[in-house]
Motif scaffolding. Structure first.
Motif, PDB file in Angstrom:
ATOM      1  N   THR A  51       0.848  -1.195   0.000  1.00 28.94           N
ATOM      2  CA  THR A  51       0.000   0.000   0.000  1.00 28.94           C
ATOM      3  C   THR A  51       0.885   1.247   0.000  1.00 28.94           C
ATOM      4  N   ILE A  52       0.304   2.327  -0.431  1.00 29.08           N
ATOM      5  CA  ILE A  52       1.044   3.589  -0.481  1.00 29.08           C
ATOM      6  C   ILE A  52       1.479   4.013   0.919  1.00 29.08           C
ATOM      7  N   ASP A  53       0.581   3.903   1.885  1.00 27.32           N
ATOM      8  CA  ASP A  53       0.920   4.285   3.266  1.00 27.32           C
ATOM      9  C   ASP A  53       2.040   3.417   3.836  1.00 27.32           C
ATOM     10  N   SER A  54       1.940   2.110   3.612  1.00 25.14           N
ATOM     11  CA  SER A  54       2.955   1.196   4.121  1.00 25.14           C
ATOM     12  C   SER A  54       4.310   1.473   3.460  1.00 25.14           C
ATOM     13  N   PHE A  55       4.289   1.740   2.161  1.00 18.46           N
ATOM     14  CA  PHE A  55       5.530   2.073   1.467  1.00 18.46           C
ATOM     15  C   PHE A  55       6.137   3.353   2.034  1.00 18.46           C
ATOM     16  N   GLY A  56       5.314   4.368   2.212  1.00 17.80           N
ATOM     17  CA  GLY A  56       5.809   5.636   2.751  1.00 17.80           C
ATOM     18  C   GLY A  56       6.424   5.473   4.128  1.00 17.80           C
ATOM     19  N   ASP A  57       5.759   4.700   4.983  1.00 24.19           N
ATOM     20  CA  ASP A  57       6.286   4.465   6.330  1.00 24.19           C
ATOM     21  C   ASP A  57       7.624   3.722   6.284  1.00 24.19           C
ATOM     22  N   LYS A  58       7.703   2.711   5.427  1.00 23.34           N
ATOM     23  CA  LYS A  58       8.943   1.938   5.328  1.00 23.34           C
ATOM     24  C   LYS A  58      10.058   2.796   4.733  1.00 23.34           C
ATOM     25  N   ALA A  59       9.721   3.586   3.722  1.00 23.09           N
ATOM     26  CA  ALA A  59      10.717   4.454   3.079  1.00 23.09           C
ATOM     27  C   ALA A  59      11.290   5.468   4.064  1.00 23.09           C
ATOM     28  N   ALA A  60      10.472   5.890   5.013  1.00 22.18           N
ATOM     29  CA  ALA A  60      10.894   6.912   5.973  1.00 22.18           C
ATOM     30  C   ALA A  60      11.443   6.327   7.268  1.00 22.18           C
ATOM     31  N   SER A  61      11.696   5.036   7.293  1.00 21.42           N
ATOM     32  CA  SER A  61      12.248   4.451   8.516  1.00 21.42           C
ATOM     33  C   SER A  61      13.739   4.773   8.637  1.00 21.42           C
ATOM     34  N   ALA A  62      14.175   4.868   9.868  1.00 18.56           N
ATOM     35  CA  ALA A  62      15.575   5.197  10.145  1.00 18.56           C
ATOM     36  C   ALA A  62      16.444   3.938  10.079  1.00 18.56           C
ATOM     37  N   ALA A  63      17.683   4.140   9.732  1.00 25.94           N
ATOM     38  CA  ALA A  63      18.646   3.039   9.700  1.00 25.94           C
ATOM     39  C   ALA A  63      18.898   2.527  11.108  1.00 25.94           C
ATOM     40  N   ASP A  64      19.202   1.263  11.231  1.00 29.12           N
ATOM     41  CA  ASP A  64      19.476   0.680  12.544  1.00 29.12           C
ATOM     42  C   ASP A  64      20.672   1.340  13.221  1.00 29.12           C
ATOM     43  N   ALA A  65      21.674   1.692  12.432  1.00 29.85           N
ATOM     44  CA  ALA A  65      22.912   2.236  12.983  1.00 29.85           C
ATOM     45  C   ALA A  65      22.831   3.720  13.332  1.00 29.85           C
ATOM     46  N   ILE A  79      13.626  -1.373  -1.424  1.00 32.45           N
ATOM     47  CA  ILE A  79      12.532  -2.097  -0.764  1.00 32.45           C
ATOM     48  C   ILE A  79      12.089  -3.205  -1.706  1.00 32.45           C
ATOM     49  N   THR A  80      12.225  -4.438  -1.246  1.00 34.52           N
ATOM     50  CA  THR A  80      12.027  -5.581  -2.142  1.00 34.52           C
ATOM     51  C   THR A  80      10.644  -6.218  -2.063  1.00 34.52           C
ATOM     52  N   ASP A  81       9.792  -5.724  -1.172  1.00 38.48           N
ATOM     53  CA  ASP A  81       8.466  -6.336  -1.065  1.00 38.48           C
ATOM     54  C   ASP A  81       7.360  -5.424  -1.600  1.00 38.48           C
ATOM     55  N   PHE A 131      11.716 -15.652  -0.589  1.00 35.46           N
ATOM     56  CA  PHE A 131      12.404 -15.647  -1.874  1.00 35.46           C
ATOM     57  C   PHE A 131      12.219 -14.281  -2.514  1.00 35.46           C
ATOM     58  N   LEU A 132      13.266 -13.784  -3.146  1.00 39.32           N
ATOM     59  CA  LEU A 132      13.136 -12.646  -4.044  1.00 39.32           C
ATOM     60  C   LEU A 132      13.167 -13.249  -5.444  1.00 39.32           C
ATOM     61  N   VAL A 133      12.139 -12.932  -6.233  1.00 41.53           N
ATOM     62  CA  VAL A 133      12.001 -13.559  -7.547  1.00 41.53           C
ATOM     63  C   VAL A 133      11.671 -12.523  -8.612  1.00 41.53           C
ATOM     64  N   ALA A 149       8.978  -6.707 -16.809  1.00 44.18           N
ATOM     65  CA  ALA A 149      10.398  -7.047 -16.950  1.00 44.18           C
ATOM     66  C   ALA A 149      11.217  -6.326 -15.888  1.00 44.18           C
ATOM     67  N   GLY A 150      12.014  -7.108 -15.170  1.00 41.99           N
ATOM     68  CA  GLY A 150      12.912  -6.557 -14.166  1.00 41.99           C
ATOM     69  C   GLY A 150      12.301  -6.320 -12.798  1.00 41.99           C
ATOM     70  N   LEU A 151      10.983  -6.427 -12.672  1.00 41.72           N
ATOM     71  CA  LEU A 151      10.369  -6.225 -11.355  1.00 41.72           C
ATOM     72  C   LEU A 151      10.690  -7.409 -10.446  1.00 41.72           C
ATOM     73  N   VAL A 152      10.830  -7.111  -9.170  1.00 39.20           N
ATOM     74  CA  VAL A 152      11.152  -8.129  -8.170  1.00 39.20           C
ATOM     75  C   VAL A 152       9.980  -8.241  -7.201  1.00 39.20           C
ATOM     76  N   ALA A 153       9.677  -9.472  -6.826  1.00 40.74           N
ATOM     77  CA  ALA A 153       8.637  -9.732  -5.826  1.00 40.74           C
ATOM     78  C   ALA A 153       9.240 -10.551  -4.699  1.00 40.74           C
ATOM     79  N   GLU A 154       8.622 -10.444  -3.530  1.00 38.22           N
ATOM     80  CA  GLU A 154       9.009 -11.281  -2.405  1.00 38.22           C
ATOM     81  C   GLU A 154       7.937 -12.348  -2.232  1.00 38.22           C
ATOM     82  N   ILE A 155       8.364 -13.600  -2.174  1.00 39.20           N
ATOM     83  CA  ILE A 155       7.451 -14.704  -1.909  1.00 39.20           C
ATOM     84  C   ILE A 155       7.771 -15.260  -0.536  1.00 39.20           C
ATOM     85  N   GLN A 156       6.735 -15.406   0.283  1.00 38.36           N
ATOM     86  CA  GLN A 156       6.859 -16.052   1.591  1.00 38.36           C
ATOM     87  C   GLN A 156       6.222 -17.431   1.460  1.00 38.36           C
ATOM     88  N   LEU A 157       6.957 -18.431   1.870  1.00 37.68           N
ATOM     89  CA  LEU A 157       6.480 -19.812   1.823  1.00 37.68           C
ATOM     90  C   LEU A 157       6.496 -20.369   3.234  1.00 37.68           C
TER      91      LEU A 157
END
Length: 180
Positions: A51-65, A79-81, A131-133, A149-157
């Protein structure tokens, strides 16, 4: 001081026109995997674009360090998911055969077993194989898939029991009242 609000706004503005491609990618992977896994012991397959909101929140997260540095300096690339697929199998012994189908039908860029870290530490926790596929080149050249072409998705199994535990753990972590 890094301007996280501006970074979030710019990231969202860049993601909005891309999101329909990720929605279509999710729909495409869902159809493909339902067909390819029809004979496997699969309980459910679901797909979604972030979602747009979830992407925005993740994009604005601070680095661990560093709390003053963004975790993702280039969110659309890092962001791979942006497209996520979840495959829920009935039994643990089905995971290997499902993984074999993924290897055959998609390009697996990365595989990570999220349960390994928990097992090594002796703790019970989240169990899933991620998996990143991306689509295989022979699919990417087809007219109906060229935009993917070139898009990446995350698969959880995971198994149905692992999924149930992940849902419970998520609710405990994010929805439980604080101060318990």
């Amino acid at each position: 001081m890094f301007d996280f609000a501006a970074h979030k706004a710019a990231s969202i503005a860049a993601y909005i026109p891309m999101r329909p491609r990720y929605e279509f990618f999710g729909e495409t992977l869902l159809k493909l995997l339902r067909m390819c896994l029809a004979e496997e012991a699969v309980h459910n397959i679901e797909a979604r674009a972030k979602t747009i909101d979830s992407f925005g929140d993740k994009a604005a997260s601070a680095a661990d360090a560093s709390a003053d540095t963004p975790k993702y300096s280039e969110p659309l690339k890092q962001i791979t998911d942006l497209c996520g697929v979840r495959i829920i199998a009935y039994f643990p012994d089905a995971l290997k055969s499902i993984e074999s189908v993924l290897d055959k039908e998609l390009i697996v860029i990365e595989r990570s077993d999220k349960s390994t870290a928990f097992e090594k530490s002796g703790r019970l926790g989240y169990q899933s194989i991620h998996f990143l596929v991306r689509l295989r080149p022979e699919r990417e050249v087809l007219r109906e898939y060229r935009d993917l072409a070139g898009l990446v998705a995350e698969i959880q199994l995971r198994t149905i029991l692992q999924h149930a535990w992940a849902e419970i753990e998520h609710d405990i972590q994010y929805k439980a009242p604080r101060g318990l």
